[in-house]
Design a protein around this motif. Structure first.
Motif, mmCIF file in Angstrom:
data_model
loop_
_atom_site.group_PDB
_atom_site.id
_atom_site.type_symbol
_atom_site.label_atom_id
_atom_site.label_comp_id
_atom_site.label_asym_id
_atom_site.label_seq_id
_atom_site.Cartn_x
_atom_site.Cartn_y
_atom_site.Cartn_z
ATOM 1 N N THR A 44 0.900 -0.928 0.107
ATOM 2 C CA THR A 44 -0.161 0.138 -0.017
ATOM 3 C C THR A 44 1.179 1.221 0.086
ATOM 4 N N PRO A 45 0.091 2.182 -0.234
ATOM 5 C CA PRO A 45 0.976 4.180 -0.401
ATOM 6 C C PRO A 45 1.466 3.711 1.159
ATOM 7 N N GLU A 46 1.255 3.864 2.024
ATOM 8 C CA GLU A 46 0.785 3.981 3.740
ATOM 9 C C GLU A 46 2.718 2.942 3.846
ATOM 10 N N ASN A 47 2.326 1.713 3.576
ATOM 11 C CA ASN A 47 3.805 1.074 3.950
ATOM 12 C C ASN A 47 4.810 1.074 3.261
ATOM 13 N N HIS A 48 4.357 1.592 1.576
ATOM 14 C CA HIS A 48 5.867 2.593 0.675
ATOM 15 C C HIS A 48 6.209 2.880 1.406
ATOM 16 N N ARG A 49 5.539 4.045 2.280
ATOM 17 C CA ARG A 49 6.343 4.605 2.703
ATOM 18 C C ARG A 49 6.914 5.037 3.873
ATOM 19 N N ILE A 50 6.487 4.347 5.047
ATOM 20 C CA ILE A 50 6.956 3.822 6.436
ATOM 21 C C ILE A 50 8.232 2.807 5.551
ATOM 22 N N GLU A 53 10.792 5.412 4.386
ATOM 23 C CA GLU A 53 11.431 6.270 5.535
ATOM 24 C C GLU A 53 12.095 5.151 6.901
#
Length: 76
Positions: A44-50, A53
């Protein structure tokens, strides 16, 4: 070094671990979708971001001053 026309930047020199490889210029590459899959996380986009980071934080801690660049695709 980050020239999109550099033929060596997408040539795998060495597989470091699943989802992590070194190119012919000695730069590390992280395949975020593959890493998420290995850890059993949804792509997901959120998991990609995390994930991105966390990769940046680890690289910066281990090698201060080394630039970390995010590419959505090898063509970038």
């Amino acid at each position: 070094m980050n020239d999109p026309k550099d033929p060596n930047r997408n040539v795998v020199k060495k597989i470091i671990a699943p989802g992590i490889w070194e190119d012919m210029n000695g730069q590390l590459h992280f395949n975020v979708p593959e890493l998420l899959m290995l850890f059993g996380l949804e792509d997901t986009p959120e998991n990609h971001r995390i994930c991105i980071e966390n990769i940046k934080q680890v690289i910066e801690q281990l090698n201060p001053g080394i630039p970390v660049r995010y590419r959505k695709s090898p063509e970038e």
